[in-house]
Write a protein that holds these residues in place. Structure first.
Motif, PDB file in Angstrom:
ATOM      1  N   GLY A  13       0.784  -1.237   0.000  1.00  0.00           N
ATOM      2  CA  GLY A  13       0.000   0.000   0.000  1.00  0.00           C
ATOM      3  C   GLY A  13       0.813   1.283   0.000  1.00  0.00           C
ATOM      4  N   ASP A  35       9.656  -7.418  -3.972  1.00  0.00           N
ATOM      5  CA  ASP A  35       8.567  -7.846  -3.093  1.00  0.00           C
ATOM      6  C   ASP A  35       8.534  -9.372  -3.122  1.00  0.00           C
ATOM      7  OD1 ASP A  35       5.848  -6.243  -1.878  1.00  0.00           O
ATOM      8  OD2 ASP A  35       5.739  -8.433  -2.043  1.00  0.00           O
ATOM      9  N   ARG A  40       2.941  -8.664  -7.647  1.00  0.00           N
ATOM     10  CA  ARG A  40       2.728  -7.302  -7.124  1.00  0.00           C
ATOM     11  C   ARG A  40       3.895  -6.395  -7.524  1.00  0.00           C
ATOM     12  NH1 ARG A  40       1.516  -7.928  -1.155  1.00  0.00           N
ATOM     13  NH2 ARG A  40      -0.449  -8.709  -1.957  1.00  0.00           N
ATOM     14  N   ASN A  75       6.936  -4.099   9.617  1.00  0.00           N
ATOM     15  CA  ASN A  75       7.838  -3.441  10.564  1.00  0.00           C
ATOM     16  C   ASN A  75       8.986  -4.321  11.052  1.00  0.00           C
ATOM     17  OD1 ASN A  75       6.033  -1.352  10.342  1.00  0.00           O
ATOM     18  ND2 ASN A  75       5.016  -1.743  12.303  1.00  0.00           N
ATOM     19  N   TRP A 163      -0.572  -8.377   8.456  1.00  0.00           N
ATOM     20  CA  TRP A 163       0.616  -8.288   9.317  1.00  0.00           C
ATOM     21  C   TRP A 163       0.461  -7.201  10.383  1.00  0.00           C
ATOM     22  CZ3 TRP A 163       3.346  -3.853   9.903  1.00  0.00           C
ATOM     23  CH2 TRP A 163       3.169  -2.853   8.936  1.00  0.00           C
ATOM     24  N   TYR A 218      -8.651   1.445   6.017  1.00  0.00           N
ATOM     25  CA  TYR A 218      -7.367   1.070   5.401  1.00  0.00           C
ATOM     26  C   TYR A 218      -7.053  -0.395   5.702  1.00  0.00           C
ATOM     27  CZ  TYR A 218      -2.376   1.312   4.162  1.00  0.00           C
ATOM     28  OH  TYR A 218      -1.147   1.100   3.581  1.00  0.00           O
TER      29      TYR A 218
HETATM   30  N1  LIG Z   1       3.852   6.884   6.588  1.00  0.00           N
HETATM   31  C1  LIG Z   1       2.605   6.440   6.548  1.00  0.00           C
HETATM   32  O1  LIG Z   1       1.648   7.201   6.630  1.00  0.00           O
HETATM   33  C2  LIG Z   1       2.374   4.957   6.400  1.00  0.00           C
HETATM   34  C3  LIG Z   1       1.113   4.465   6.025  1.00  0.00           C
HETATM   35  C4  LIG Z   1       0.964   3.086   5.862  1.00  0.00           C
HETATM   36  C5  LIG Z   1       2.032   2.228   6.115  1.00  0.00           C
HETATM   37  N2  LIG Z   1       3.239   2.728   6.502  1.00  0.00           N
HETATM   38  C6  LIG Z   1       4.382   1.831   6.792  1.00  0.00           C
HETATM   39  O2  LIG Z   1       4.809   1.247   5.556  1.00  0.00           O
HETATM   40  C7  LIG Z   1       5.214  -0.097   5.772  1.00  0.00           C
HETATM   41  C8  LIG Z   1       4.408  -1.001   4.847  1.00  0.00           C
HETATM   42  O3  LIG Z   1       3.027  -0.826   5.081  1.00  0.00           O
HETATM   43  P1  LIG Z   1       1.933  -1.128   3.944  1.00  0.00           P
HETATM   44  O4  LIG Z   1       0.669  -0.522   4.374  1.00  0.00           O
HETATM   45  O5  LIG Z   1       2.483  -0.783   2.618  1.00  0.00           O
HETATM   46  O6  LIG Z   1       1.817  -2.730   4.090  1.00  0.00           O
HETATM   47  P2  LIG Z   1       1.359  -3.749   2.969  1.00  0.00           P
HETATM   48  O7  LIG Z   1       0.994  -5.005   3.660  1.00  0.00           O
HETATM   49  O8  LIG Z   1       0.361  -3.108   2.073  1.00  0.00           O
HETATM   50  O9  LIG Z   1       2.689  -3.990   2.106  1.00  0.00           O
HETATM   51  C9  LIG Z   1       3.850  -4.581   2.655  1.00  0.00           C
HETATM   52  C10 LIG Z   1       4.562  -5.285   1.507  1.00  0.00           C
HETATM   53  O10 LIG Z   1       5.856  -5.749   1.979  1.00  0.00           O
HETATM   54  C11 LIG Z   1       6.099  -6.973   1.286  1.00  0.00           C
HETATM   55  N3  LIG Z   1       7.185  -7.705   1.939  1.00  0.00           N
HETATM   56  C12 LIG Z   1       7.146  -8.375   3.104  1.00  0.00           C
HETATM   57  N4  LIG Z   1       8.346  -8.952   3.346  1.00  0.00           N
HETATM   58  C13 LIG Z   1       9.160  -8.624   2.312  1.00  0.00           C
HETATM   59  C14 LIG Z   1      10.513  -8.925   1.977  1.00  0.00           C
HETATM   60  N5  LIG Z   1      11.283  -9.682   2.749  1.00  0.00           N
HETATM   61  N6  LIG Z   1      11.018  -8.421   0.833  1.00  0.00           N
HETATM   62  C15 LIG Z   1      10.252  -7.657   0.009  1.00  0.00           C
HETATM   63  N7  LIG Z   1       8.957  -7.342   0.275  1.00  0.00           N
HETATM   64  C16 LIG Z   1       8.436  -7.835   1.408  1.00  0.00           C
HETATM   65  C17 LIG Z   1       4.751  -7.669   1.310  1.00  0.00           C
HETATM   66  O11 LIG Z   1       4.698  -8.729   0.375  1.00  0.00           O
HETATM   67  C18 LIG Z   1       3.809  -6.512   0.969  1.00  0.00           C
HETATM   68  O12 LIG Z   1       3.601  -6.380  -0.423  1.00  0.00           O
HETATM   69  C19 LIG Z   1       5.013  -0.369   7.265  1.00  0.00           C
HETATM   70  O13 LIG Z   1       6.223  -0.199   7.940  1.00  0.00           O
HETATM   71  C20 LIG Z   1       4.015   0.682   7.703  1.00  0.00           C
HETATM   72  O14 LIG Z   1       4.164   1.037   9.058  1.00  0.00           O
HETATM   73  C21 LIG Z   1       3.420   4.063   6.615  1.00  0.00           C
END
Ligand SMILES: NC(=O)c1ccc[n+]([C@@H]2O[C@H](COP(=O)([O-])OP(=O)(O)OC[C@H]3O[C@@H](n4cnc5c(N)ncnc54)[C@H](O)[C@@H]3O)[C@@H](O)[C@H]2O)c1
Length: 358
Positions: A13, A35, A40, A75, A163, A218
């Motif tokens: 996301g 990823d 994806r 995280n 997660w 979300y």
């Molecule tokens: N700054 C903000 O406002 C904000 C908002 C949302 C999320 N975040 C942060 O962004 C990070 C991701 O959140 P998200 O919402 O995108 O989660 P998400 O679940 O949508 O995406 C996470 C992605 O990481 C991938 N992944 C997991 N392990 C991996 C690896 N070893 N190698 C490569 N890819 C891997 C997963 O397959 C997935 O596609 C988190 O740390 C979250 O705290 C920040």
């Protein structure tokens, strides 16, 4: 013109927001994506014109073309990926939170020191236009000494599942996920005082409320609501070495009337609200003044905030401009977050050893 070749690790996301901002920065070239989910990563590569796709992030880090990476994974993977990236000679922008434990935070700090590479923590709210505007007032002494702040981020229905709801991968619930934003925002505006003690409570009374219909929220890229091992709300009082204090409450689920985000600071010459919208309170000629700054966006603009964050990162990498959210700040925020969890578990206040003046 200098160009920075970017790799993005984690294509879920939030990566879209990073891609979008890099695409709008003339000095950034979106080069590689990694990823675990290859489809994806490929979809994002097609969308944003990346040349390389890797399912193993180690391969992305071994690619000599990559200059800098955005780490956008779960995280618990921030620490190993960030440390590997730094040692591979890459500059790093890591999404919030820095990591999930204080021990890992110190390891990341050590890796930054050892490698001399740039690390920027994704405290995106620091990069909001209003935050930077208010900081100017603060730095000019308009609020005097800031001794109290109050931050709140309440979602009545907003556990993103997947997660995020699995403590092993997320490190916790709303506190580490969304609380981190408002805590950091207040702490940054308070002048980043050293934390002295933390007293907190976490609750898991409502669960994820996945049964609720007719309201959207979300969701993680791989949403499921089966597992939920994180708190659904937390509150805390944080004391600082300079005598200031910060009160916080946050939730993923709560029987609240509406979602709410507030961040307020109070000094001996004036006060301010940064959320829900910029507002200043002052006193002049024995009169209290409520001041409403005339700005285009009175509240945090997500797109502008991220664009500023990415622009600042690219600028630091290419031109060495100082990092606005450096690793030391990530460590101090991890102290607060993990301190609140520890305090809640033990049912007492957690004290931190004072930092010796040098
Ligand atoms: N700054 C903000 O406002 C904000 C908002 C949302 C999320 N975040 C942060 O962004 C990070 C991701 O959140 P998200 O919402 O995108 O989660 P998400 O679940 O949508 O995406 C996470 C992605 O990481 C991938 N992944 C997991 N392990 C991996 C690896 N070893 N190698 C490569 N890819 C891997 C997963 O397959 C997935 O596609 C988190 O740390 C979250 O705290 C920040």
């Amino acid at each position: 013109m200098k160009t920075l070749n970017i790799g993005v690790i984690g294509a879920g996301g939030i990566s879209d927001v990073h891609f979008h901002a890099y695409a709008k920065n003339e000095q950034a070239n979106i080069y590689a994506i990694s990823d675990l989910n290859e489809l994806r990563a490929k979809e994002k590569a097609d969308k944003y014109g990346a040349q390389k796709v890797y399912t193993d992030y180690h391969e992305l880090l071994a690619d000599p073309v990559v200059d800098a990476v955005s780490v956008c994974t779960w995280n618990n993977l921030h620490a190993p990926i960030v440390i590997d990236a730094l040692h591979a000679g890459k500059n790093v922008l890591v999404e919030k939170p820095l990591c999930t434990t204080l021990e890992d935070a110190y390891k990341i700090q050590e890796a930054v020191k050892k490698t001399g590479k740039i690390l920027q923590v994704g405290f995106v709210r620091r990069f909001g236009e209003n935050t930077q505007l208010l900081k100017k007032f603060i730095d000019n002494g308009d609020f005097g000494e800031i001794y109290y702040a109050k931050a709140s981020c309440i979602r009545r229905l907003g556990n993103p599942g997947g997660w995020f709801a699995d403590k092993e991968r997320s490190g916790g619930g709303p506190l580490i996920d969304i609380g981190v934003h408002v805590i950091d925002l207040c702490w940054y505006l308070m002048g980043r005082p050293k934390v002295k003690s933390v007293s907190g409570n976490t609750y898991n009374q409502l669960g994820n409320r996945a049964n609720v219909k007719h309201l959207s929220f979300y969701k993680a890229a791989d949403y499921d609501s089966e597992k939920n091992t994180v708190e659904d709300m937390a509150n805390a009082v944080i004391r600082f070495e300079n005598g200031a204090s910060l009160m916080v409450d946050v939730s993923f689920t709560l029987h609240a009337k509406k979602d709410e985000i507030t961040a307020k600071i109070y000094g001996d010459k004036g006060g301010a609200e940064i959320e829900p919208e910029l507002f200043i309170v002052s006193e002049k000629h024995d009169t209290i003044l409520n001041i409403s700054p005339q700005v285009d966006n009175a509240t945090f603009d997500f797109e502008i905030g991220f664009q500023n964050e990415i622009n600042a990162f690219v600028d630091s990498c290419l031109n060495g401009t100082p990092v606005i959210s450096p690793v030391e700040d990530g460590v101090e925020i991890m102290k607060i977050l993990t301190g609140i969890y520890e305090s809640s578990e033990k049912g007492c206040e957690i004290q931190f050893t004072p930092v010796a003046a040098n």
